[in-house]
Scaffold this motif. Sequence first.
Motif, short mmCIF file in Angstrom:
data_model
loop_
_atom_site.label_atom_id
_atom_site.label_comp_id
_atom_site.label_asym_id
_atom_site.label_seq_id
_atom_site.Cartn_x
_atom_site.Cartn_y
_atom_site.Cartn_z
N GLY A 194 0.78 -1.23 0.00
CA GLY A 194 0.00 0.00 0.00
C GLY A 194 0.81 1.28 0.00
O GLY A 194 0.29 2.35 0.31
N LYS A 195 2.09 1.21 -0.36
CA LYS A 195 2.95 2.40 -0.30
C LYS A 195 2.48 3.47 -1.29
O LYS A 195 2.34 4.65 -0.92
N THR A 196 2.27 3.08 -2.53
CA THR A 196 1.86 4.06 -3.54
C THR A 196 0.47 4.61 -3.23
O THR A 196 0.23 5.82 -3.34
N SER A 197 -0.44 3.73 -2.81
CA SER A 197 -1.78 4.18 -2.45
C SER A 197 -1.73 5.16 -1.29
O SER A 197 -2.47 6.16 -1.26
N LEU A 198 -0.85 4.89 -0.32
CA LEU A 198 -0.73 5.79 0.83
C LEU A 198 -0.20 7.16 0.40
O LEU A 198 -0.67 8.19 0.90
N CYS A 199 0.74 7.18 -0.53
CA CYS A 199 1.24 8.47 -1.03
C CYS A 199 0.13 9.27 -1.70
O CYS A 199 -0.01 10.48 -1.47
N LYS A 200 -0.67 8.62 -2.52
CA LYS A 200 -1.76 9.30 -3.21
C LYS A 200 -2.82 9.77 -2.21
O LYS A 200 -3.35 10.89 -2.31
N ALA A 201 -3.12 8.91 -1.24
CA ALA A 201 -4.11 9.27 -0.22
C ALA A 201 -3.61 10.42 0.64
O ALA A 201 -4.39 11.31 1.02
N LEU A 202 -2.31 10.42 0.94
CA LEU A 202 -1.73 11.51 1.74
C LEU A 202 -1.82 12.84 0.99
O LEU A 202 -2.16 13.87 1.58
N ALA A 203 -1.52 12.81 -0.30
CA ALA A 203 -1.62 14.03 -1.11
C ALA A 203 -3.05 14.56 -1.10
O ALA A 203 -3.28 15.77 -0.94
N GLN A 204 -4.01 13.66 -1.26
CA GLN A 204 -5.42 14.06 -1.23
C GLN A 204 -5.80 14.64 0.13
O GLN A 204 -6.45 15.69 0.22
N LYS A 205 -5.40 13.97 1.20
CA LYS A 205 -5.76 14.40 2.55
C LYS A 205 -5.13 15.75 2.88
O LYS A 205 -5.76 16.61 3.50
N LEU A 206 -3.89 15.96 2.45
CA LEU A 206 -3.23 17.24 2.69
C LEU A 206 -3.98 18.38 2.00
O LEU A 206 -4.12 19.48 2.56
N CYS A 207 -4.45 18.14 0.78
CA CYS A 207 -5.18 19.19 0.07
C CYS A 207 -6.47 19.56 0.78
O CYS A 207 -6.90 20.72 0.76
N ILE A 208 -7.08 18.57 1.44
CA ILE A 208 -8.30 18.84 2.20
C ILE A 208 -7.97 19.55 3.51
O ILE A 208 -8.57 20.57 3.86
N ARG A 209 -6.99 19.02 4.25
CA ARG A 209 -6.65 19.58 5.55
C ARG A 209 -6.03 20.98 5.44
O ARG A 209 -6.16 21.78 6.35
N LEU A 210 -5.35 21.26 4.35
CA LEU A 210 -4.71 22.57 4.16
C LEU A 210 -5.52 23.44 3.21
O LEU A 210 -4.99 24.32 2.55
N SER A 211 -6.83 23.20 3.19
CA SER A 211 -7.68 23.94 2.26
C SER A 211 -7.76 25.43 2.58
O SER A 211 -8.09 26.23 1.71
N GLY A 212 -7.45 25.81 3.81
CA GLY A 212 -7.41 27.23 4.13
C GLY A 212 -6.17 27.92 3.63
O GLY A 212 -6.11 29.15 3.52
N ARG A 213 -5.14 27.12 3.30
CA ARG A 213 -3.85 27.66 2.84
C ARG A 213 -3.71 27.58 1.33
O ARG A 213 -3.13 28.46 0.70
N PHE A 214 -4.22 26.49 0.72
CA PHE A 214 -4.10 26.28 -0.72
C PHE A 214 -5.49 26.10 -1.33
O PHE A 214 -6.34 25.43 -0.76
N THR A 215 -5.68 26.68 -2.50
CA THR A 215 -6.98 26.61 -3.17
C THR A 215 -7.25 25.23 -3.76
O THR A 215 -8.37 24.75 -3.76
N TYR A 216 -6.22 24.58 -4.25
CA TYR A 216 -6.35 23.25 -4.85
C TYR A 216 -4.99 22.57 -4.82
O TYR A 216 -3.98 23.16 -4.41
N GLY A 217 -4.97 21.31 -5.24
CA GLY A 217 -3.72 20.56 -5.23
C GLY A 217 -3.38 19.99 -6.59
O GLY A 217 -4.24 19.88 -7.48
N GLN A 218 -2.13 19.62 -6.76
CA GLN A 218 -1.65 18.94 -7.96
C GLN A 218 -0.84 17.72 -7.51
O GLN A 218 0.00 17.83 -6.61
N LEU A 219 -1.12 16.58 -8.12
CA LEU A 219 -0.32 15.38 -7.88
C LEU A 219 0.33 14.96 -9.18
O LEU A 219 -0.36 14.70 -10.17
N VAL A 220 1.66 14.93 -9.18
CA VAL A 220 2.41 14.51 -10.36
C VAL A 220 3.13 13.22 -10.02
O VAL A 220 4.02 13.19 -9.17
N GLU A 221 2.73 12.13 -10.67
CA GLU A 221 3.35 10.82 -10.45
C GLU A 221 4.34 10.55 -11.58
O GLU A 221 3.96 10.29 -12.71
#
Length: 423
Positions: free
Chosen positions: A176-203
């Motif tokens: 689950g390493k790759t899935s965890l990285c993708k999930a972490l990127a998604q979760k960070l974009c939600i949790r830091l929504s007051g700081r960043f308007t949106y997120g970008q994930l480049v694999e």
Amino acid sequence: MSSSVLGSSTSMADNIYHVEICRDPHSTARNEEILAHVDIFFRGRVLTTRDLHITEFDDKFLQQHVSKIEVSDIKLSQQETICTADCIFRYHIYQLHEDGPGTEELDDEDLAAANHWILPSREFHGLWESLVFDEDIKTKLLSYASTTLLFTDKQVDSNIISWNKVVLLHGPPGTGKTSLCKALAQKLCIRLSGRFTYGQLVEINSHSLFSKWFSESGKLVMKMFQKIQELIDEPQALVCVLIDEVESLTAARKSAMSGSEPSDAIRVVNAVLTQIDQIKKYPNVIILTTSNVTGAIDLAFVDRADIKQYIGPPSPSAIYSIYKSCIVELVKRGILTSGQTVLDWRSLEFMRFVENTFNRDSLQLKEISEKSHGLSGRTLRKLPFIAHAMFIQKSQASLQEFLIALDKAVQQQFKERTDLARD
């Protein structure tokens, strides 16, 4: 996206709960309006297990503008409650992007160098919650990522306190390493929504990018990171760069040093490391990497990783949790039944049925979990499907029938592994 806080003046971390509010894709309401209605819902309320995942609302405004409210990373039994008067709620409002991944191609080269998502993405919705680990790895990684971005935002002198904004997850395949990285990127974009308007994930496609050892390979790396730099130049975007199977770098360097590959390979690896060093200074970027071969990771890269987290095969207790989530999903979809009418999964009766079911049949499921020890998370998630396809083969089955089928599927999995080892 936006964040807000609700609750009493207590500063105890144990009383801080994150409430993630998923906007309806067609909503045009202001975040402040949504927060006001959610505030009314939570104020003075005693939360039960039903209130942790809410998709239906009495409030007509919430019905129109909110798809889901989730009190994140909390587990309650039917008997447990949370008194909101004693809590601080951190609200995070977000809207899912419906588009799938795009492909980053490097000019005229016939090379798919990377996949690219705008976050939060519908594709990763619920992924974070589905991942089960023995340690509290998810909280640890979330705390690390939040701190590293905070230090950069506050312009902490990196000559005094050093951090590189690089996470390395290593361990065997299928954990689950790759899935965890993708999930972490998604979760960070939600949790830091007051700081960043949106997120970008480049694999980054490591195998494609790092295996073309010809005279232009150094230029390919530069082109790839130029595209990443264009994303980073937008300060309202949180950019997460994922390098999967980063040991590809090491293999290239070792081959080059042994003389079996041209010296251009060394230049390519050095270019990648240099580019990582360059982009880490920006406040809106974090680098997530994985490796299946721990002993093969380049030491020059290992030194750059702030966190080196081992992700191993799940223990029997983690396997039990994985199987439980699979069974709940099958009950939710009406494939497994209680022998009565199919229950509405949003109802209190459904929750009671699930809890009573696991209290009654947990011993048998625990035995199956023990037998499954040694299988990867990827395999475990497939077994409920295999159990149904091979040993049930009807549209509805009882839980007892399913557990018998799951036991057989586990035995078959180990037999197949033994047969393959003989070849």
